[in-house]
Design a protein around this motif. Sequence first.
Motif, PDB file in Angstrom:
ATOM      1  N   LYS A 180     -25.367  45.740   7.267  1.00 53.26           N
ATOM      2  CA  LYS A 180     -25.854  46.965   7.895  1.00 53.26           C
ATOM      3  C   LYS A 180     -24.720  47.672   8.615  1.00 53.26           C
ATOM      4  O   LYS A 180     -23.951  47.061   9.355  1.00 53.26           O
ATOM      5  N   GLY A 181     -24.649  48.976   8.392  1.00 53.08           N
ATOM      6  CA  GLY A 181     -23.588  49.758   9.017  1.00 53.08           C
ATOM      7  C   GLY A 181     -22.279  49.696   8.273  1.00 53.08           C
ATOM      8  O   GLY A 181     -21.316  50.396   8.623  1.00 53.08           O
ATOM      9  N   THR A 226     -20.378  50.487  16.831  1.00 51.04           N
ATOM     10  CA  THR A 226     -21.747  49.950  16.796  1.00 51.04           C
ATOM     11  C   THR A 226     -21.785  48.765  15.846  1.00 51.04           C
ATOM     12  O   THR A 226     -21.333  48.857  14.700  1.00 51.04           O
ATOM     13  N   TYR A 242     -24.173  45.596  14.045  1.00 51.35           N
ATOM     14  CA  TYR A 242     -25.538  45.379  13.571  1.00 51.35           C
ATOM     15  C   TYR A 242     -25.764  43.879  13.391  1.00 51.35           C
ATOM     16  O   TYR A 242     -25.459  43.317  12.346  1.00 51.35           O
ATOM     17  N   LYS A 267     -27.427  40.174  12.723  1.00 54.61           N
ATOM     18  CA  LYS A 267     -28.310  39.718  11.650  1.00 54.61           C
ATOM     19  C   LYS A 267     -29.762  39.826  12.072  1.00 54.61           C
ATOM     20  O   LYS A 267     -30.637  40.134  11.274  1.00 54.61           O
ATOM     21  N   THR A 298     -31.461  44.420  17.431  1.00 57.64           N
ATOM     22  CA  THR A 298     -31.183  45.848  17.320  1.00 57.64           C
ATOM     23  C   THR A 298     -29.679  46.111  17.372  1.00 57.64           C
ATOM     24  O   THR A 298     -28.909  45.299  17.894  1.00 57.64           O
ATOM     25  N   PRO A 299     -29.236  47.258  16.812  1.00 62.39           N
ATOM     26  CA  PRO A 299     -27.810  47.605  16.863  1.00 62.39           C
ATOM     27  C   PRO A 299     -27.310  47.719  18.309  1.00 62.39           C
ATOM     28  O   PRO A 299     -28.067  48.098  19.211  1.00 62.39           O
ATOM     29  N   THR A 323     -24.023  49.242  20.628  1.00 66.19           N
ATOM     30  CA  THR A 323     -22.815  50.058  20.694  1.00 66.19           C
ATOM     31  C   THR A 323     -21.939  49.563  21.850  1.00 66.19           C
ATOM     32  O   THR A 323     -22.413  49.433  22.986  1.00 66.19           O
ATOM     33  N   GLY A 380     -23.673  40.819  11.238  1.00 67.69           N
ATOM     34  CA  GLY A 380     -24.590  40.824  10.104  1.00 67.69           C
ATOM     35  C   GLY A 380     -24.106  40.125   8.859  1.00 67.69           C
ATOM     36  O   GLY A 380     -24.719  40.274   7.791  1.00 67.69           O
TER      37      GLY A 380
END
Length: 802
Positions: A42-43, A101, A103, A105, A108-109, A111, A133
């Motif tokens: 993610k990201g 930021t 992410y 596993k 929530t993300p 920053t 992640g």
Amino acid sequence: MTISYRWLCEYLPAPIPKEELSTILTSIGLEVESLEMYENFKGGLQGLVVGEVLELAQHPNADKLKLTKVDVGGDRPLNIVCGASNVAVGQKVVVAQVGTTIYPKSGTPITMKLAKIRGEESEGMICAEDEIGLSEDHAGIMVLDASIQVGKPVAELYDYYQDWIYEIGLTPNRMDAMSHYGVAKDVCAYLTYHATKTEPISPFKQAPIVDAALAPYEVVIENPEACARYSGILIEGVKVGPSPVWLKNKLQAIGARSINNIVDITNFILHETGQPLHAFDAAKMKDKKVVIKKCLQDSLFVTLDEKERKLTAQDLMICDTEKPLCIAGVFGGLHSGVSATTTNIFLESAWFENVHIRKTSVHHGLRTDAATRFEKGVDIASTVKVLEKAAAMIQEIAGGKCSKVVDVYPNPAEKVKVSMTFAYLKKLSGKQYAADKAVAILTSLGFDLLHQDADGIQVAVPYNKPDISIAADLVEEILRIDGLDNIEIPTSITISPSIDLLESKEQFKNKIANYLVGRGYTEILTNSITNSKYYSEAQLETTVKMLNSLSADLDVMRPTMLETGLETIAYNNNRRNESISFFEMGKVYAKTAAGKYQEQEILAIYLSGKQVQDSWRAKAADQDFFVLKGIALAICELLGLKKINWNPIGQGQFEVIAGKTVLGTIELVGAKKLAQFDIKQSVAYLNFDLTTLLKAYQSGTVKYQEISKFPSVERDLALVIDQAVAYSAIEQAIMTVQLDALKDTRVFDIFESDKLGVNKKSVAINFVFNAGSATLTDTEIDGMMKKLIAAFEKNIQAEIRK
């Protein structure tokens, strides 16, 4: 059904924009319920850089924290507080700088911000695998290869994979669309009809290299009615291991877990073509012989989940000469599956009869992907070519040499023939199709045209469409590919007035629904199939149980409306909606002692929380039992029902009676039931039998009378009564007097005090009198009040409070 956009496009001659493809899929009956982006990371690991730990010191204010200086290729090293026990000077690490930021596993993300941790400034974070992640590993920070350049973007170190995933609401009959290739064939048929001729790209271009010296296994089918075709191939010298990245990415994008290269290939083929495969460890099969048969009743068999199961005499099994190896089409055996030490495999591709598979799957509670597809029917013509494709992939990825394919097909299936007239096509579709257009759609879907004349056609149905058997099915296929959103809507509709009992009932239900909506209530629609865990053993004795439940959580038909409503209340409470005013009209189900089934239509109302939101002018009142009693009375008044009584039948539960007819119940839901759904606030519940309510409504007569021209007179009376006396007893006492001029009563005060006496309370009631034909005199009103007082003194031993 989950479909990968990138994977689907591999079978299309040219990619189609994902939004346009979504529209096409929905138009042809493959309704797209969602379209979401998938990323293996993610990201995309954006913003993360490689750093080198230059210095390491103990945090002065925390035993488990370290102060580090990390070079990330900038103007100066970053000061980062790190809690990992494995951090050391000289390590190459993954760094999330301020503004990046990450992410995790799970969770929530986050920053990165400039922070002070126990008094020491931290300008970022040294990351572990789970924090960005990559995996679930949180054993410590990631330590990279020492040769990697400082400042290098971490995204360049990993293969980033992005895809878009369609969630399709597939109807139960559409087995042919339970694969990427099947969906591609539908899309190409749509493009052929609406644009230019388009052929899907076939996945069957690979074939294994056959070693003639390798003898195939013998296959014997003892139950051809349950297994009409069985194909298999022996592959020796394979190396079981991790799958290549591209294969892992494809499977993980659609939610399938990567296990090993052999199992992953069978899963890949399943989602590509819709044909389930099964791989056996050939070393665990005796005498190089496969027997498809049914075993003795109550034979024991251990499945892959390590559970010992008792077989029925109807369970179809894959066996060798000594023992069962696999429940055919449903689930593998623990002692014949592929493991890390497997070197030789026997790969199966078969056609199993759907009823046999369904019964076995339901009986053992094994709802597998393979069983789901066999239950709906697979393409009996494709077993060999699918098997060859899988064997070729195994040779390419895991190595090995292949025998020739053994294919036992004792009674080759004939294609189903279906006839359809063009007049019937027009009648059922409401649209005039040119004959060549209808034929073009069907042939693009794989139908063979056997005969055509001016009146209609006869076609042979392709093997991959086992649901097609009558002319109406052909009409559906034509409508789908034309586009369900292209169905013509007539400009005018002729309706013949009639008296219909069903229509009358629906009008009655709408009358109630419109009233409740006008009062600010929200109508809900819940599933009539629910979870048996909500009910006691006594309730389950008369509950209708599902024999073919699709989920362990949905295994009974609801015996009451309460539990499904509480599920909805809990769902809203969890999303901070605590003001609940719901109603639903639905059915409940029961089984009688004689084994017959009953259904009952119910009006359910659920109240919880506040009636409205608090405002600056006033605090909102809670919706309690008395609010529910008021709405119950209001519904009765709406329907013209008189003489409403409340009969207590349990703790906080009352029957609502109109005359002598029991309409239903109202209750305050008990704490134990609320705890099942983790509901913290009280819930009041109304349960009316709609059929009984309708009969009471229809049996009444509507009388019209002129509004009185004469003024009403009000009198108040305070009664001192025992605390145990319910208001219903006061109402009963009033009804015994039978005063035509008494139009309304209401309680406006309840007072309790030791001054009144032990266990006493004062109830103040307002009475409204109106004769309708003349103005009442004080003498007449006093006379009626004396009768009321006498009734109160006699029936509820009331004292009149001065």
